[in-house]
Structure formats: structure tokens, C-alpha cells
Write a protein that holds these residues in place. Sequence first.
Motif, short mmCIF file in Angstrom:
data_model
loop_
_atom_site.label_atom_id
_atom_site.label_comp_id
_atom_site.label_asym_id
_atom_site.label_seq_id
_atom_site.Cartn_x
_atom_site.Cartn_y
_atom_site.Cartn_z
N LYS A 1 -14.31 20.38 16.84
CA LYS A 1 -13.88 20.38 18.24
C LYS A 1 -14.86 21.24 19.01
N ASN A 2 -15.53 20.62 19.98
CA ASN A 2 -16.52 21.32 20.80
C ASN A 2 -17.59 22.00 19.95
N GLY A 3 -18.01 21.29 18.87
CA GLY A 3 -19.09 21.77 18.04
C GLY A 3 -18.71 22.75 16.96
N GLU A 4 -17.44 23.13 16.88
CA GLU A 4 -16.99 24.08 15.86
C GLU A 4 -16.06 23.37 14.87
N VAL A 5 -16.24 23.63 13.59
CA VAL A 5 -15.41 23.00 12.57
C VAL A 5 -13.94 23.40 12.78
N ALA A 6 -13.08 22.39 12.82
CA ALA A 6 -11.65 22.63 13.01
C ALA A 6 -10.86 22.42 11.73
N THR A 7 -11.15 21.34 11.00
CA THR A 7 -10.45 21.05 9.75
C THR A 7 -11.40 20.39 8.77
N VAL A 8 -11.10 20.53 7.49
CA VAL A 8 -11.85 19.84 6.44
C VAL A 8 -10.86 19.23 5.46
N GLY A 9 -11.26 18.14 4.82
CA GLY A 9 -10.37 17.49 3.87
C GLY A 9 -11.14 16.46 3.06
N ALA A 10 -10.40 15.56 2.43
CA ALA A 10 -10.99 14.50 1.61
C ALA A 10 -10.04 13.32 1.55
N GLY A 11 -10.56 12.18 1.11
CA GLY A 11 -9.75 10.98 1.03
C GLY A 11 -8.53 11.13 0.16
N ALA A 12 -8.60 11.98 -0.84
CA ALA A 12 -7.48 12.18 -1.76
C ALA A 12 -6.25 12.78 -1.08
N ALA A 13 -6.41 13.30 0.12
CA ALA A 13 -5.27 13.87 0.86
C ALA A 13 -4.26 12.80 1.23
N VAL A 14 -4.69 11.54 1.19
CA VAL A 14 -3.83 10.43 1.59
C VAL A 14 -3.26 9.75 0.34
N LEU A 15 -2.11 10.24 -0.11
CA LEU A 15 -1.43 9.70 -1.29
C LEU A 15 -2.33 9.57 -2.51
N GLY A 16 -3.33 10.46 -2.58
CA GLY A 16 -4.24 10.44 -3.71
C GLY A 16 -5.42 9.52 -3.53
N HIS A 17 -5.27 8.51 -2.69
CA HIS A 17 -6.35 7.55 -2.42
C HIS A 17 -5.95 6.74 -1.18
#
Length: 263
Positions: free
Chosen positions: A189-205
Motif C-alpha cells: 500500500k503506497n509502496g510499503e509492504v502491507a501483507t505477505v502470504g502464499a497460495g497455501a493460505a487458501v484451503l491448502g491450495h
Amino acid sequence: MTLAQNAGMEIVDYLLSAEKERREVVKVTEKYPDLTFAEAYVIQEKLLERKEQEGARRMGLKLGLTSKAKQEMMGVHEAIYGYLTDDMLVPEWKPLSTGQLIHPKAEPEMAFFIGEDLQGTGITAEDVLAVTRYVAAAIEVIDSRYLDFKFTLADVIADNCSSARFVVGSKWVSPVGLDLANLGVVMSKNGEVATVGAGAAVLGHPATSVAWAVNKLGEQGKGLRKGQIVLSGALTEAIAFEAGDHISVAVDRLGSVSLSCRE
């Protein structure tokens, strides 16, 4: 309780007027505390039918509550789904008008472009991937009509799962050979990292999430259709934004997508 037909249409009018007038309203379960999930989905369908009568066209689905942690927090055991319509789609080059929304939040997503019809009640993630022509990075803008973004699960289902807008990135990639579960995502957001994650966050896949939705639709004799888009669920928590903000989402192998906001 069994929700009477006139009560269901009253709720549809209530939610649609709140959206059109950009007005927060008290959650539906304040008046109908026994509203069931099944009844809420009936209301959601009637709400979409009303939108279609007014010219909107369904483009696909979006998934919600696809995080196991969020499900446990809400005391439920499965995800929820709502519909995407063509008037929700925002071109990446066009600024989003926050003046049309109440209290918007952005979520990073993976968009699935469905290349063939898919229907049934025993659909697997592999089946979903087999009919997926492309995947892409996307941003979903959620905007509950409820006061202070507070609601029960039945409330949010009836409100089409807080659907408001979505943006899809211009890089479309075949899912063949991609390990979607292990693709990292960064939302800024506005050039600053707000959140990080991965595809596995969604029911594992992410494809598992889409398969769940197809199976739920299959129970009603419905399914996905060729040409539809499915947002598989938030890859991280949502972040609030306002006019003047710039949101960007970068997903490994899928490139990036951005959203600029104006009043």
C-alpha cells in the motif's frame, strides 16, 4: 424458522438500497436472528437476480472464509461463496472511485479463468486445474454494507459475501507445471509492504477452494461455465484503503496487479 417470501424480498431491498445509497445498515440478523445459511443463500440468489434485472451480468464466483484459521475463529467448517458481476470489474488502468463505496478493503487473490464447463459433486482440485485455461494475480475489493463491517456468517452470505469490485492482472499464465500452493504473494500500500502470504493460505491450495465451490453449486444442479472467472479466496488478510491510496499485489510467477484510488 422458515423465512417467508415477503421477508426475503424485504431483505433484498434493504441490502440493495444500502449499496446504491452508500449507506451502512444494521445487520439482517438483528431482525431475523434465526436466519439460516440456506436461507441466506436464497436471499443472495434473489439479490443477484435483481441486479441482473437491472442490467448486470454474472461473470463468475468469489470465495470467502477459505482460511482454516478464519473458519475456526468464526466457528464454521466450510468456506462461503458469492458472485462476481460485470459491473464489479475495474480495468487496471482506471482509478477506482472510493466515493461509490462505504468502507472498502483490498484482498490479494488468484483468479482462475475457466476454459470448460465444470459441474458435479465429486469435483477435485485436479478437475479444476484441468479446465483452468489461465491463472492470474488479482485484487478483490470487499465492501460490506453492514455497520462497522460487523456481521454474522448468515448476514455476509445474504450480502453476496461483501462483493464490491475486482481487478485482474494482465499476465495470464497456464497453471500447467505451476505449484500454486507455494507461490508467494506480497500486497503493498503506497509502496510499503502491507501483507505477505502464499497460495497455501487458501484451503491448502487455491484449486481446492474452487473445487469446494463447484461441489456446493453441484448440490443445486449448478456449476461453472466456460469463460467464467473465479477468485479463489484471500491469500492474506484484507487492508483498508481510501482515496489517494495505491494498492499493488505481486504473486510469484503470475506478475503483479495494481489499483489506484480516487474520490
